[in-house]
Design a protein around this motif. Structure first.
Motif, PDB file in Angstrom:
ATOM      1  N   CYS A  22       0.693  -1.047  -0.154  1.00  0.00           N
ATOM      2  CA  CYS A  22       0.174   0.067  -0.384  1.00  0.00           C
ATOM      3  C   CYS A  22       1.217   1.348   0.394  1.00  0.00           C
ATOM      4  N   ASP A  23       0.314   2.346  -0.873  1.00  0.00           N
ATOM      5  CA  ASP A  23       0.581   3.806  -0.134  1.00  0.00           C
ATOM      6  C   ASP A  23       0.199   3.895   0.873  1.00  0.00           C
ATOM      7  N   GLN A  26      -1.809   7.522   1.075  1.00  0.00           N
ATOM      8  CA  GLN A  26      -3.057   7.534   0.706  1.00  0.00           C
ATOM      9  C   GLN A  26      -3.712   6.548   2.176  1.00  0.00           C
ATOM     10  N   GLU A  29      -5.539   3.703   1.216  1.00  0.00           N
ATOM     11  CA  GLU A  29      -4.886   2.405   0.913  1.00  0.00           C
ATOM     12  C   GLU A  29      -4.406   2.161   2.168  1.00  0.00           C
ATOM     13  N   ALA A  33      -5.343  -2.273   3.861  1.00  0.00           N
ATOM     14  CA  ALA A  33      -4.014  -2.671   4.713  1.00  0.00           C
ATOM     15  C   ALA A  33      -4.915  -3.448   6.024  1.00  0.00           C
TER      16      ALA A  33
END
Length: 148
Positions: A22-23, A26, A29, A33
């Motif tokens: 995941c980023d 963000q 995200e 997660a």
């Protein structure tokens, strides 16, 4: 990265493991997660904020504003997003190692000549102190590790 290999090695020892990409900049995200980890593993008991950038080196006068902003988003906002995402469940259970923040000393940034690390890599330790002050009454610990 060897994340899948690491997961298989852990599973080979009879343990549960999961690799999620995941980023961290963000929030959606990060939330997804954490939700997936909870769904597959039951809970997130320990969070280690270790995402960081080190793919460029530039002294202050040569540092691009785009890379400066990206470094701050990954190294600082990412740690904030991840800690906030797991904190409610830890507070509800009155237990958790909510936040282990990896930080580096200013000396490393000077040696590497990376202007954007001069401040943002020290901030996880200060973020940690703020989180710790608000979490101790909930049974949650927050610590920073400063290697080197």
């Amino acid at each position: 990265m060897h994340t899948e290999e690491t997961v298989e090695e852990i599973r080979g020892m009879g343990r549960r493991a999961l690799a999620i990409r995941c980023d961290v900049t963000q929030r959606a995200e990060v939330d997804a997660a954490v939700a997936r980890a909870v769904e597959e593993l039951g809970s997130v008991d320990i969070l280690v904020n270790n995402a960081g950038t080190l793919d460029h080196a530039a002294q202050f006068r040569k540092q691009s504003s785009e890379l400066w902003e990206r470094d701050l988003r990954v190294n600082l906002t990412g740690a904030f997003n991840c800690a906030q995402a797991v904190w409610p469940a830890h507070a509800e259970r009155a237990w958790g190692r909510s936040c282990i923040n990896m930080a580096s000393g200013r000396g490393d940034a000077r040696r590497l000549r990376q202007a954007s690390l001069l401040d943002d890599e020290g901030r996880p330790a200060r973020l940690d102190a703020d989180a710790r002050d608000g979490s101790a009454r909930h049974g949650i610990t927050c610590n920073a590790i400063v290697p080197g």
